[in-house]
Design a protein around this motif. Structure first.
Motif: not given
Length: 359
Positions: A300-324
């Protein structure tokens, strides 16, 4: 959104470790290969609360000038609009507030995001979410009696070329009734004068627009999650089945509308955890290409942390198996954790929030 929304559940997931810029990323080396279908769905309850959501995404591809969506609101409101210019001339998309009273009023815009224009739709959707969760912006719209004004002056400067996208998210509170109108128009048009004669554009086949009561969805569980006892569990978000889509009213014609994807809805997730250990959290896209951001508050004493999903590349979920998966961090069970999530524009749904023991 529109044709980008493909609610397709993949059968298997390889929960392989991926790098992250988050502080605890180096410690998430215990994720195992699992069958996502057989991972226990954690039992949660949901309640729609808060103010009013104004959602404008139809027609997503605006082929002519006109009003994209309009309605009257009072109290806490979130406006979410997402439109591309499908004409051959530069345009601008603006949102106008009209004071419906004979008294002056000051409307507080608590936080907002205004992203684009760009032909990189995933970038626009992800950046809008990141800026909104960052929540550092606050402004005011001062209106005289019966006066109309563009919510933010930046809107009039956004020259939207053909096939470019803009995404706006504005959360505000109006103590008296105001009319909010989203419209697309020529760059040189005066928004106030334009709206005096502008027509409402017809919905496209997706029909993603409307007014929805309850702009927030609070998700909780009565039972405490015990990593040692419960193992890896998941919470499905925005699939239309386990997590139902919202229904509302298209104020332009009074018809019932469905927000398939729950765009503009802010999820506030709290899962109590048990024990002195810690829990790892992940986000997994289950419908295909995905790019967004979430907010995490672990004290309650901390500010909100914003996390990119994903953070290490622009986007993910490109494989049909969605294994990311995107790693959201390791958090001590003794501290209450709140996660804020909202479906990003241009991304596919559903997603799964994964909780896993730290080994």
């Amino acid at each position: 959104m529109g044709f980008f929304v493909k609610v397709v559940l993949a059968l298997f997931i390889s929960m392989t470790c991926i790098s992250s810029t988050f502080a605890e990323a180096s410690q998430h080396k215990n994720v195992k290969r699992v069958d996502i279908v057989n991972v226990n769905e954690w039992e949660v309850s949901s309640a729609d609360t808060g103010g009013t959501l104004l959602f404008s995404d139809s027609p997503e591809e605006a082929k002519e000038d006109g009003i994209l969506y309009t309605d009257k609101v009072e109290g806490k409101t979130r406006l979410f609009y997402y439109h591309t210019n499908a004409t051959n001339k530069p345009k601008k998309v603006v949102a106008v507030m009209e004071n419906l009273t004979d008294d002056k009023v000051s409307i507080v815009v608590n936080r907002y995001a205004l992203t684009g224009p760009s032909k990189d739709y995933l970038y626009v959707g992800k950046t809008a979410q990141k800026d909104f969760f960052d929540g550092k912006y606050m402004t005011y719209v001062h209106l005289k009696a019966n006066q109309s004004k563009v919510i933010h002056p930046m809107m009039e400067q956004q020259k939207i070329d053909k096939d470019e996208l803009v995404n706006g998210i504005f959360e505000f509170e109006a103590k008296t009734p105001v009319k909010v109108t989203v419209a697309i128009m020529p760059m040189n048009a005066d928004p106030i004068e334009f709206l005096k004669t502008a027509k409402v554009l017809p919905r496209d086949k997706h029909g993603l627009r409307g007014t929805f009561t309850g702009m927030d969805r609070v998700i909780k569980s009565e039972r405490e999650y015990d990593p040692k006892k419960d193992g890896i569990v998941s919470i499905t978000l925005a699939d239309g089945k386990i997590d139902q889509y919202r229904t509302g009213i298209d104020a332009t014609d009074g018809s019932i509308t469905e927000n398939y994807g729950n765009y503009g809805i802010l999820y506030k997730i709290n899962i109590p955890t048990k024990g002195r250990a810690s829990t790892n959290y992940y986000l997994c896209p289950r419908g295909g290409v995905y790019a967004g951001a979430i907010g995490v508050k672990d004290n309650v004493f901390n500010d909100m942390t914003v996390i990119e999903t994903p953070s290490e590349k622009p986007f993910f979920g490109t494989e049909k198996k969605v294994d990311e998966i995107a790693y959201l961090g390791k958090y001590e069970n003794r501290h209450p954790l709140w996660i804020e999530f909202s479906p990003p524009g241009a991304s596919n749904l559903p997603v799964k929030l994964i909780l896993a023991p730290v080994e």
